[in-house]
Design a protein around this motif. Structure first.
Motif, mmCIF file in Angstrom:
data_model
loop_
_atom_site.group_PDB
_atom_site.id
_atom_site.type_symbol
_atom_site.label_atom_id
_atom_site.label_comp_id
_atom_site.label_asym_id
_atom_site.label_seq_id
_atom_site.Cartn_x
_atom_site.Cartn_y
_atom_site.Cartn_z
ATOM 1 N N CYS A 34 20.985 32.356 90.018
ATOM 2 C CA CYS A 34 21.976 33.441 89.948
ATOM 3 C C CYS A 34 23.151 32.854 89.180
ATOM 4 O O CYS A 34 23.908 32.030 89.717
ATOM 5 C CB CYS A 34 22.425 33.871 91.343
ATOM 6 N N ALA A 35 23.300 33.265 87.922
ATOM 7 C CA ALA A 35 24.192 32.550 87.002
ATOM 8 C C ALA A 35 25.658 32.976 87.069
ATOM 9 O O ALA A 35 26.494 32.356 86.414
ATOM 10 C CB ALA A 35 23.669 32.696 85.576
ATOM 11 N N ALA A 36 25.972 34.019 87.800
ATOM 12 C CA ALA A 36 27.379 34.422 88.008
ATOM 13 C C ALA A 36 27.381 35.091 89.379
ATOM 14 O O ALA A 36 27.437 36.308 89.497
ATOM 15 C CB ALA A 36 27.834 35.382 86.920
ATOM 16 N N CYS A 37 27.319 34.260 90.403
ATOM 17 C CA CYS A 37 26.930 34.760 91.742
ATOM 18 C C CYS A 37 28.075 35.335 92.550
ATOM 19 O O CYS A 37 27.864 35.833 93.654
ATOM 20 C CB CYS A 37 26.254 33.636 92.519
ATOM 21 N N ALA A 38 29.304 35.272 92.028
ATOM 22 C CA ALA A 38 30.488 35.740 92.777
ATOM 23 C C ALA A 38 30.457 35.164 94.194
ATOM 24 O O ALA A 38 30.143 33.985 94.359
ATOM 25 C CB ALA A 38 30.564 37.268 92.741
ATOM 26 N N ALA A 39 30.739 35.975 95.212
ATOM 27 C CA ALA A 39 30.841 35.425 96.572
ATOM 28 C C ALA A 39 29.487 35.357 97.286
ATOM 29 O O ALA A 39 29.437 35.379 98.517
ATOM 30 C CB ALA A 39 31.850 36.215 97.383
#
Ligand SMILES: C[S@@+](CC[C@H](N)C(=O)[O-])C[C@H]1O[C@@H](n2cnc3c(N)ncnc32)[C@H](O)[C@@H]1O
Length: 273
Positions: free
Chosen positions: A106-111
């Motif tokens: 998951c390359a921009a997984c936020a929280a």
């Protein structure tokens, strides 16, 4: 496109060392409008003067650019196709091959919502398929603040509103209105800070060698100018194993379709690479 943005871009870099040159002009303009309204400035130009004079205003503007909103099971169709088709097929392929684990990035997984959603789907398959291969999810983001939140795995009732009551009961523990992710969901996820523009590595160093069966790169491409989107796309594509898949956001499907990618199922935002 607004005439203020190139000027402001040069100014923020020179005065405050803040680089906004990668962002799409329309995205920058919307952030400027938001900043002007929140700061009670009469115009974008007046807001520009504020940004020039006050470092704190410039830092706040940078926060408007870094949108970290996410949802569990975001985009129902994407997650239905993953659950019903993609994950079962990837797991069968791995069972039949030499590799022993399913690898996801998951390359921009936020929280952490995306990574925990995937772990939920994979854990739910286990009882019916005791021989299922193991899996590892490498979940990264450029922001250390969101990675800390992801590691905590604590969400409000509003943040888990997409999760069915059955799943909430199975995968969260409630404590005073806060929903805490259960240990089983965390066990196979590795969270770390990783900037997709990093020139050091094509994939998160924790993963050792990339080679992912599934990569999520969702809801961040549209922030960036075309040439920078391409940098990100080239990077994530190069980290996908043969026969693997790339997942984007609902609003970013067009970017991939224009790049001659074909969706596995129309509107699913899942692409075979
Ligand atoms: C709107 S959120 C999307 C989160 C999640 N992928 C989703 O679809 O719900 C965008 C995330 O991308 C991250 N991001 C933006 N640019 C990035 C970069 N260059 N490298 C890594 N993460 C980045 C932001 O920090 C933010 O957490």
């Amino acid at each position: 496109m607004n005439d203020t943005t190139p000027y402001l871009s040069e100014l923020l870099l020179r005065l405050h060392g803040i680089d906004i040159s990668k962002y799409e002009d329309s995205f920058l303009h919307n952030a400027l409008l938001k900043g002007a309204t929140e700061s009670r400035c009469a115009s974008v130009e007046e807001y520009g003067v504020l940004l020039k004079e006050r470092r704190s205003a410039a830092d706040l503007f940078l926060q408007y650019l870094n949108i970290q909103y996410s949802e569990f099971l975001r985009n129902t169709l994407t997650f239905s196709v993953l659950e019903g088709i993609i994950l079962p097929s990837l797991l069968s392929k791995i069972k039949a091959g030499k590799r022993k684990e399913l690898r996801i990035w998951c390359a921009a997984c936020a929280a952490g919502q995306e990574a925990y959603s995937l772990a939920m789907l994979l854990e739910e398959r286990r009882p019916g398929d005791p021989d299922a291969p193991s899996y590892r999810i490498f979940a990264t983001d450029q922001s250390d603040t969101v990675i800390e939140e992801a590691l905590l795995g604590r969400y409000s009732a509003g943040e888990i509103q997409n999760v069915s009551m059955k799943r909430v009961a199975a995968w969260f523990t409630e404590q005073g209105g806060v929903y805490i992710v259960r240990e089983e969901l965390r066990a196979n996820i590795q969270f770390s800070v990783f900037d997709l523009f990093s020139e050091q590595s094509r994939f998160p160093p924790e993963s050792i060698y990339g080679d992912f069966d599934l990569v999520f790169c969702a809801n961040l491409l549209y922030y960036y100018k075309r040439e920078y989107r391409q940098v990100i796309l080239d990077k994530v594509r190069s980290a996908i194993a043969r026969g693997g898949y790339l997942v984007t956001g609902e609003t970013e499907r067009e970017i991939l379709l224009q790049n001659a990618h074909v969706e596995v199922i129309p509107q699913s935002a899942i692409f075979r690479v």
